[in-house]
Design an enzyme around this catalytic site. Structure first.
Site, short mmCIF file in Angstrom:
data_model
loop_
_atom_site.label_atom_id
_atom_site.label_comp_id
_atom_site.label_asym_id
_atom_site.label_seq_id
_atom_site.Cartn_x
_atom_site.Cartn_y
_atom_site.Cartn_z
N CYS A 2 -38.77 -11.35 12.01
CA CYS A 2 -38.93 -12.06 13.28
C CYS A 2 -39.95 -13.15 13.04
CB CYS A 2 -39.46 -11.14 14.37
SG CYS A 2 -38.47 -9.67 14.62
N ARG A 27 -36.02 -17.19 11.19
CA ARG A 27 -36.44 -15.80 10.96
C ARG A 27 -35.80 -14.84 11.97
NH1 ARG A 27 -40.69 -15.13 7.70
NH2 ARG A 27 -41.08 -13.12 8.65
N TRP A 74 -35.48 -10.94 15.58
CA TRP A 74 -34.31 -10.53 14.79
C TRP A 74 -34.28 -9.02 14.96
CZ3 TRP A 74 -30.20 -12.29 12.21
CH2 TRP A 74 -29.61 -11.49 11.23
N ASN A 100 -43.67 -8.17 13.96
CA ASN A 100 -42.60 -8.42 13.00
C ASN A 100 -42.66 -7.28 11.99
OD1 ASN A 100 -40.84 -9.46 11.05
ND2 ASN A 100 -42.43 -10.72 10.13
N GLY A 101 -41.59 -6.51 11.85
CA GLY A 101 -41.60 -5.40 10.91
C GLY A 101 -41.00 -4.16 11.54
N GLU A 482 -18.87 -9.90 -8.43
CA GLU A 482 -19.82 -10.61 -7.57
C GLU A 482 -20.46 -11.79 -8.32
OE1 GLU A 482 -20.37 -10.92 -4.65
OE2 GLU A 482 -22.41 -11.68 -4.40
N LYS A 486 -20.30 -15.71 -7.05
CA LYS A 486 -21.47 -16.56 -6.86
C LYS A 486 -21.31 -17.86 -7.61
CE LYS A 486 -22.89 -15.22 -4.08
NZ LYS A 486 -22.51 -13.99 -3.45
N GLU A 489 -18.54 -20.17 -6.00
CA GLU A 489 -18.75 -20.72 -4.65
C GLU A 489 -19.86 -21.77 -4.60
OE1 GLU A 489 -21.02 -16.95 -2.54
OE2 GLU A 489 -19.91 -18.29 -1.25
N HIS A 505 -4.71 -7.53 -22.10
CA HIS A 505 -3.45 -7.54 -21.34
C HIS A 505 -3.17 -8.91 -20.73
CE1 HIS A 505 -3.12 -3.27 -21.97
NE2 HIS A 505 -4.39 -3.15 -21.57
N LYS A 604 -20.85 -19.94 6.65
CA LYS A 604 -21.60 -18.69 6.49
C LYS A 604 -20.84 -17.52 7.09
CE LYS A 604 -25.00 -16.03 5.37
NZ LYS A 604 -24.95 -15.56 3.98
#
Ligand code: M6R
Length: 609
Positions: A2, A27, A74, A100-101, A482, A486, A489, A505, A604
């Site tokens: 946050c 944030r 958040w 925040n936390g 993955e 990355k 993209e 193969h 996104k």
């Protein structure tokens, strides 16, 4: 994650608070609020939605006063709502906090406070802090803060206001950022530098355990025992845009470096204090209901799907439940065979991906139990699934997912240990070993992130290649997928991942002189076979970059280059081996001059089918 701000000085507080919060919206942005000392008491104004909603609410009636705090949220505990928005107050309204936390022991504290007659207005963990202030206030603001800090466990940055002592703000932090901006006749508090950079470049960067009393003319810092701490002024020389990225060139890099903290936050409250087992207090299914699960479907898109691929290995090997992993856009159209003994795990960073949401609805329609693994509290997927576990990675801004992925992996691992414990497929000793490995992961990631020079060299050397291939077996294969995503993209290099055993193969035909092949070789049970695959591509003059575990002294004989990751037990290696792959993609994209945070054609959150 946050954003928090504070102001004390001669000027009106609200304009600074609102402006500072706008700089911290990256944030968190699901609700916002401010508290200002006005006419002898603290006035709190807050509401759900972005900061603009708060501005509209305040139009023509902005709190008047020169001391105040603010927060952009958040959500972690308690969905986004007016009541859960910060600042939070005690029953009297005399103590106000922004946080925040995560306060890990808030439930126990809340129960004790409820027994004493405190009335809670929100579902948040943070509200307990305001009530603890009320309960313990002895006429001395600083001493009460210290007493309360001794009671709370978890991570936090906190700013406190006390109506009886309106000439000061008190702030402190543990495992979350906090800075104090030093002005003339005014001082500022913020989670991060962007909020204060327009006002001052002279700052104190707060360290864990430091408690600052901030008045308009002075800042006095002490530790919890009252020992004074002398702080050095840190002059900020970044521009405003760089400040928003914490001094990093891109959000993606910032988010890569946030992974140790994201890991810790994801573990919070789920790793038993004595390290013996994993717990998920937020899950309401009984042990019997978990034990009844005879099949798991994991459904997701993109990076989240790759996390699901790793999850399959975890659930099958640790909990001994058969798993099918589906790309969400395929799942809904293949008539999966599902009943009420099936669990469908839906993974989504945003919680809003249209295909994933459709798959969740399909799984529910077919009678499956559903569990969402998502990063966004109150998102559509979180609301519609039967149960939800959050990844607590904090907002991810860059299109390329990094910290969301590693937190998803960690949750997959912790969930499979949890189900394994319940089903009895995992011994207590084995669970304890895995938990011990999990606990050191943040430190191991941190170690990896300290040594990136070699990766920059490789990215410069091979960043202009047309193609790059990724090979691995078992868990290494899932991570290879993955790594390739990355790379393609953000750098637009044609990158493909293959199960190393599949090479002969078909793919081997593509291996020609000089083509970079990244081979993950972290899995001991398939190590020899992976070495054979390295030899196959070397025989075709490919350039092999191996990712291997520290202490592997054979691998340099086979590969052209080796990137070592800290030694970890096999189920934990994906959390480490993906780091160099994220960074290689990042630095390759830089070499090629690509727009790292906003790659072409991509968004996104994909909210269309
Ligand atoms: O928000 P979600 O996790 O549901 O998003 C799924 C994919 O769109 C996402 O992971 C995408 O593949 C990333 N941009 C990859 O870095």
């Amino acid at each position: 994650m946050c954003g928090i701000v504070g102001y004390i000085g001669d000027k009106q507080a609200a304009p600074f608070l609102l402006d500072g919060m706008s700089k911290l919206e990256y944030r968190g942005y699901d609700s916002a609020g401010i508290a200002v000392y006005e006419k002898g008491k603290i006035r709190v104004e807050k509401c759900v939605g972005r900061l603009d909603s708060l501005r509209q609410k305040l139009a023509g009636n902005v709190p008047v006063g020169t001391v105040g705090i603010g927060h952009t949220r958040w959500a972690t505990h308690g969905r986004p709502s007016d009541r859960n928005a910060h600042p939070h107050t005690d029953s009297s309204g005399d103590f106000v906090v922004v946080h925040n936390g995560i306060i890990e022991n808030y439930l126990a504290l809340k129960e004790a406070l409820l027994e004493k007659g405190h009335v809670f207005l929100s579902e948040t963990d943070s509200e307990v802090v305001a009530h603890l202030m009320e309960e313990n206030y002895n006429g001395n603001f600083e001493e009460t803060v210290k007493k309360v800090l001794r009671m709370i466990e978890g991570s936090y940055s906190l700013v406190f206001m006390c109506a009886a002592e309106p000439d000061k703000l008190i702030c402190t932090k543990k495992d979350n950022p906090l800075v104090i901006g030093l002005g003339n006749g005014e001082n500022f508090i913020a989670s991060d530098i962007p909020a204060i950079i327009a006002k001052t470049r002279r700052t104190y960067i707060m360290n864990d355990g430091e408690i600052a009393t901030v008045t308009k003319d002075a800042v006095w810092v002490q530790d919890i025992n009252g020992t004074p701490i002398s702080k050095k002024v840190f002059e900020v020389n970044w521009n405003a845009e760089a400040a928003e990225k914490g001094g990093f060139e891109h959000f993606m890099l910032k988010e890569i470096y946030e992974q140790p903290k994201a890991m810790r936050d994801t573990m919070t409250g789920r790793v038993a204090k004595d390290g013996s087992h994993i717990e998920f207090p937020e899950l309401n299914w009984t042990s019997e209901e978990f034990a009844d699960i005879n099949k798991i479907f994991i459904v997701a898109c993109g990076t989240a799907y790759h996390a699901g691929m790793v999850g399959k290995y975890y659930f099958e090997q640790l909990a001994r439940v058969p798993v099918e992993v589906d790309i969400a856009s395929e799942f809904s159209y293949r008539s999966p065979i599902i009943d009420s003994n099936c669990l469908t795990i839906i993974i989504s960073q945003s919680g809003e991906t249209s295909d994933t949401l459709a798959a969740l609805r399909e799984a529910r329609r077919l009678g499956s139990r559903t569990l969402a693994v998502t990063n966004v509290v109150g998102s559509s997927i979180a609301r519609e699934a039967d149960q939800v576990v959050y990844t607590y990675a904090g907002p991810e801004i860059a299109v390329a997912s990094t910290k969301a992925y590693t937190t998803q992996l960690l949750l997959m691992l912790m969930l499979s240990i949890y189900v394994g414990q319940i089903k009895g497929t995992l011994s207590a000793g084995r669970a304890k070993e895995l938990v011990a490995g999990i606990k050191v992961i943040p430190e191991q990631i941190h170690e990896l992130l300290e040594n990136v020079d070699q990766l920059k060299v490789f990215a410069t050397k091979y960043g202009n290649s047309e193609d790059v291939f990724y090979l691995g077996r078992s868990l290494d294969y899932a991570v290879a997928l993955e790594g390739a995503l990355k790379m393609k993209e953000i750098s637009y290099i044609h990158a493909e991942a293959y199960a190393a055993g599949e090479l002969k193969h078909g793919t081997l035909a593509l291996i020609v002189e000089g083509v970079p092949v990244i081979v993950l070789a972290t899995q001991e049970d398939v190590y020899e076979k992976t070495v054979s695959n390295i030899q196959e591509v070397k025989a075709r003059d490919a350039v092999v970059i191996a990712i291997a575990m520290e202490g592997d002294d054979r691998i340099p004989k086979y590969a052209d280059h080796v990137i070592f990751i800290p030694r970890a037990e096999k189920y934990l290696t994906p959390l480490l081996s993906v780091l160099p792959l994220q960074l290689l993609a990042y630095y390759a994209a830089l070499t090629r001059g690509c727009d790292v945070d906003k790659p072409r054609n991509l968004a996104k959150s994909v909210t269309v089918e």
